[in-house]
Motif scaffolding. Sequence first.
Motif, PDB file in Angstrom:
ATOM      1  N   ALA A 157       0.829  -1.201   0.000  1.00  0.00           N
ATOM      2  CA  ALA A 157       0.000   0.000   0.000  1.00  0.00           C
ATOM      3  C   ALA A 157       0.863   1.251   0.000  1.00  0.00           C
ATOM      4  O   ALA A 157       1.829   1.353   0.761  1.00  0.00           O
ATOM      5  N   GLY A 158       0.505   2.210  -0.845  1.00  0.00           N
ATOM      6  CA  GLY A 158       1.238   3.469  -0.912  1.00  0.00           C
ATOM      7  C   GLY A 158       2.413   3.425  -1.855  1.00  0.00           C
ATOM      8  O   GLY A 158       2.666   4.381  -2.588  1.00  0.00           O
ATOM      9  N   ALA A 159       3.146   2.302  -1.858  1.00  0.00           N
ATOM     10  CA  ALA A 159       4.320   2.187  -2.713  1.00  0.00           C
ATOM     11  C   ALA A 159       3.975   1.576  -4.060  1.00  0.00           C
ATOM     12  O   ALA A 159       4.474   2.010  -5.104  1.00  0.00           O
ATOM     13  N   GLU A 160       3.133   0.559  -4.038  1.00  0.00           N
ATOM     14  CA  GLU A 160       2.798  -0.163  -5.268  1.00  0.00           C
ATOM     15  C   GLU A 160       1.291  -0.278  -5.494  1.00  0.00           C
ATOM     16  O   GLU A 160       0.861  -0.659  -6.574  1.00  0.00           O
ATOM     17  N   ASP A 161       0.497   0.040  -4.498  1.00  0.00           N
ATOM     18  CA  ASP A 161      -0.951  -0.152  -4.569  1.00  0.00           C
ATOM     19  C   ASP A 161      -1.629   1.114  -4.055  1.00  0.00           C
ATOM     20  O   ASP A 161      -1.636   1.390  -2.857  1.00  0.00           O
ATOM     21  N   ASP A 162      -2.189   1.905  -4.992  1.00  0.00           N
ATOM     22  CA  ASP A 162      -2.844   3.162  -4.619  1.00  0.00           C
ATOM     23  C   ASP A 162      -4.324   2.983  -4.308  1.00  0.00           C
ATOM     24  O   ASP A 162      -4.999   3.941  -3.928  1.00  0.00           O
TER      25      ASP A 162
ATOM     26  N   PHE B 271       3.115   4.185   3.152  1.00  0.00           N
ATOM     27  CA  PHE B 271       3.003   2.823   3.678  1.00  0.00           C
ATOM     28  C   PHE B 271       2.903   2.847   5.206  1.00  0.00           C
ATOM     29  O   PHE B 271       2.100   2.126   5.802  1.00  0.00           O
ATOM     30  N   LYS B 272       3.704   3.700   5.843  1.00  0.00           N
ATOM     31  CA  LYS B 272       3.648   3.819   7.299  1.00  0.00           C
ATOM     32  C   LYS B 272       2.272   4.333   7.739  1.00  0.00           C
ATOM     33  O   LYS B 272       1.692   3.821   8.717  1.00  0.00           O
ATOM     34  N   ALA B 273       1.729   5.317   7.018  1.00  0.00           N
ATOM     35  CA  ALA B 273       0.404   5.845   7.359  1.00  0.00           C
ATOM     36  C   ALA B 273      -0.666   4.782   7.195  1.00  0.00           C
ATOM     37  O   ALA B 273      -1.598   4.677   8.014  1.00  0.00           O
ATOM     38  N   PHE B 274      -0.539   3.963   6.150  1.00  0.00           N
ATOM     39  CA  PHE B 274      -1.506   2.887   5.927  1.00  0.00           C
ATOM     40  C   PHE B 274      -1.468   1.890   7.079  1.00  0.00           C
ATOM     41  O   PHE B 274      -2.520   1.495   7.597  1.00  0.00           O
ATOM     42  N   ARG B 275      -0.283   1.507   7.524  1.00  0.00           N
ATOM     43  CA  ARG B 275      -0.172   0.537   8.620  1.00  0.00           C
ATOM     44  C   ARG B 275      -0.758   1.128   9.909  1.00  0.00           C
ATOM     45  O   ARG B 275      -1.390   0.427  10.681  1.00  0.00           O
ATOM     46  N   THR B 276      -0.565   2.432  10.103  1.00  0.00           N
ATOM     47  CA  THR B 276      -1.126   3.084  11.294  1.00  0.00           C
ATOM     48  C   THR B 276      -2.647   3.083  11.248  1.00  0.00           C
ATOM     49  O   THR B 276      -3.314   2.803  12.246  1.00  0.00           O
ATOM     50  N   ASP B 277      -3.209   3.394  10.071  1.00  0.00           N
ATOM     51  CA  ASP B 277      -4.652   3.431   9.925  1.00  0.00           C
ATOM     52  C   ASP B 277      -5.296   2.061  10.160  1.00  0.00           C
ATOM     53  O   ASP B 277      -6.355   1.949  10.757  1.00  0.00           O
TER      54      ASP B 277
ATOM     55  N   CYS C 213      -5.602   0.468  -2.209  1.00  0.00           N
ATOM     56  CA  CYS C 213      -5.840  -0.153  -0.915  1.00  0.00           C
ATOM     57  C   CYS C 213      -6.242   0.848   0.169  1.00  0.00           C
ATOM     58  O   CYS C 213      -7.193   0.611   0.926  1.00  0.00           O
ATOM     59  N   ALA C 214      -5.528   1.953   0.278  1.00  0.00           N
ATOM     60  CA  ALA C 214      -5.774   2.906   1.368  1.00  0.00           C
ATOM     61  C   ALA C 214      -7.190   3.469   1.355  1.00  0.00           C
ATOM     62  O   ALA C 214      -7.870   3.458   2.386  1.00  0.00           O
TER      63      ALA C 214
ATOM     64  N   TYR D  93     -18.079 -10.288   6.231  1.00  0.00           N
ATOM     65  CA  TYR D  93     -17.295  -9.420   5.345  1.00  0.00           C
ATOM     66  C   TYR D  93     -16.153  -8.755   6.111  1.00  0.00           C
ATOM     67  O   TYR D  93     -15.030  -8.648   5.600  1.00  0.00           O
ATOM     68  N   VAL D  94     -16.421  -8.304   7.316  1.00  0.00           N
ATOM     69  CA  VAL D  94     -15.386  -7.647   8.107  1.00  0.00           C
ATOM     70  C   VAL D  94     -14.246  -8.616   8.412  1.00  0.00           C
ATOM     71  O   VAL D  94     -13.069  -8.241   8.366  1.00  0.00           O
ATOM     72  N   VAL D  95     -14.578  -9.864   8.697  1.00  0.00           N
ATOM     73  CA  VAL D  95     -13.540 -10.873   8.946  1.00  0.00           C
ATOM     74  C   VAL D  95     -12.655 -11.035   7.708  1.00  0.00           C
ATOM     75  O   VAL D  95     -11.421 -11.095   7.809  1.00  0.00           O
ATOM     76  N   GLN D  96     -13.267 -11.095   6.539  1.00  0.00           N
ATOM     77  CA  GLN D  96     -12.494 -11.212   5.300  1.00  0.00           C
ATOM     78  C   GLN D  96     -11.562 -10.019   5.124  1.00  0.00           C
ATOM     79  O   GLN D  96     -10.403 -10.160   4.712  1.00  0.00           O
ATOM     80  N   VAL D  97     -12.077  -8.832   5.442  1.00  0.00           N
ATOM     81  CA  VAL D  97     -11.280  -7.616   5.286  1.00  0.00           C
ATOM     82  C   VAL D  97     -10.111  -7.608   6.263  1.00  0.00           C
ATOM     83  O   VAL D  97      -8.989  -7.225   5.898  1.00  0.00           O
ATOM     84  N   VAL D  98     -10.343  -8.031   7.489  1.00  0.00           N
ATOM     85  CA  VAL D  98      -9.256  -8.090   8.478  1.00  0.00           C
ATOM     86  C   VAL D  98      -8.154  -9.023   7.984  1.00  0.00           C
ATOM     87  O   VAL D  98      -6.958  -8.715   8.106  1.00  0.00           O
ATOM     88  N   GLU D  99      -8.538 -10.152   7.423  1.00  0.00           N
ATOM     89  CA  GLU D  99      -7.549 -11.089   6.898  1.00  0.00           C
ATOM     90  C   GLU D  99      -6.733 -10.460   5.779  1.00  0.00           C
ATOM     91  O   GLU D  99      -5.502 -10.631   5.719  1.00  0.00           O
ATOM     92  N   GLN D 100      -7.395  -9.731   4.899  1.00  0.00           N
ATOM     93  CA  GLN D 100      -6.683  -9.078   3.811  1.00  0.00           C
ATOM     94  C   GLN D 100      -5.767  -7.965   4.332  1.00  0.00           C
ATOM     95  O   GLN D 100      -4.637  -7.796   3.858  1.00  0.00           O
ATOM     96  N   CYS D 101      -6.248  -7.206   5.299  1.00  0.00           N
ATOM     97  CA  CYS D 101      -5.433  -6.123   5.864  1.00  0.00           C
ATOM     98  C   CYS D 101      -4.202  -6.664   6.573  1.00  0.00           C
ATOM     99  O   CYS D 101      -3.116  -6.058   6.514  1.00  0.00           O
ATOM    100  N   TRP D 102      -4.353  -7.790   7.243  1.00  0.00           N
ATOM    101  CA  TRP D 102      -3.203  -8.396   7.928  1.00  0.00           C
ATOM    102  C   TRP D 102      -2.104  -8.720   6.912  1.00  0.00           C
ATOM    103  O   TRP D 102      -0.917  -8.522   7.180  1.00  0.00           O
ATOM    104  N   ARG D 103      -2.515  -9.181   5.746  1.00  0.00           N
ATOM    105  CA  ARG D 103      -1.538  -9.485   4.701  1.00  0.00           C
ATOM    106  C   ARG D 103      -0.909  -8.206   4.137  1.00  0.00           C
ATOM    107  O   ARG D 103       0.291  -8.166   3.846  1.00  0.00           O
TER     108      ARG D 103
END
Length: 235
Positions: free
Chosen positions: A157-162, A228-234, A164-165, A197-207
Motif C-alpha cells: 500500500a502506498g508504494a505499489e498499490d494506490d 506505507f507507514k500511514a496505511f499501517r497506522t490506519d 488499498c488505502a 465481510y469484516v472478517v475477510q477484510v481483516v484477513e486481507q489487511c493483515w496481509r
Amino acid sequence: MQAAITLPPPGLNTPITEQGIKCFQSWVVYAHGAWIDKSMQLTPLRTLIPHIAQPLWDHDMFEVAADCWTELLNTFPPFFTPENMVQLVGFLTSQRAHNLMSLLIKGDYEADAVAFSRLLLAYSDVSIQDLAKQPDSPSVQILMRFLVQLLAYEGFAGAEDDVCAPAVEFWQAYTEFLIDSTAENQLEPWMDNARQYVVQVVEQCWRKIRMPSEEVYAEWTSDAKGEFKAFRTDV
C-alpha cells in the motif's frame, strides 16, 4: 449543454463531449453552494444526468465520466435521485465492471481501472446502509465482493498499490456502522453477514501490512515509505 455532453456516434471526435462533461461538473459544484439554502432548483441539471451515465460504457469517455460521478458523489450525493443510483449500480455490476476489476486483480493499475475503483468507493461510501442491510440482493453481493477484492491485490500500500488505502477508509466506515447498529438494536439477520465481510477484510489487511524486505524497502522513495507507514497506522 445537453448537446455538448451527449455521447457522439462511434468514430467521431469526443473532445467536445469531454469538455461538456467537465463543464456540467462545474455547474453542479456551483449549484451545490446555492442549493444549501434551497435557493436553487436542481431539476434542469438533474435532467442531464442520463447523458453523463452513457459515457461510462464508452472506452474513450469512461475516465472523464467516472471522475465526474465520483466528484459529485463525494461532494454532493443528494444531487442524484434514487433512479440515478439504480442506473449507476447497473454499470457497477456489469460485465464492463467485471473486466475493470480483473485488471486490478492482475495488478494492472491502468487509468480506467483506477477510475473505476474510485467510482465504486464513492458510490459505496454513500450507500453503506443499503450494502449492509440488503445482503440477499444480487447487485449488493457483487459490489461487496468487489469491495473486498480491492484489498486483495498484490503490492504494498502506498508504494505499489494506490487503491488499498481508500478501500480501508470505506471498510472502517462500514465497520463503524455495524458496531453502532449492534449497540443500538437487537441482533438482526443482516449483521451476521456483515461480520463475515469484516472478517475477510481483516484477513486481507493483515496481509497488506506486512513489512517488505530490506532490499525492497530501500528502493522506495520517502513519499512511498510515508504512505506505507500511514496505511499501517490506519489499519
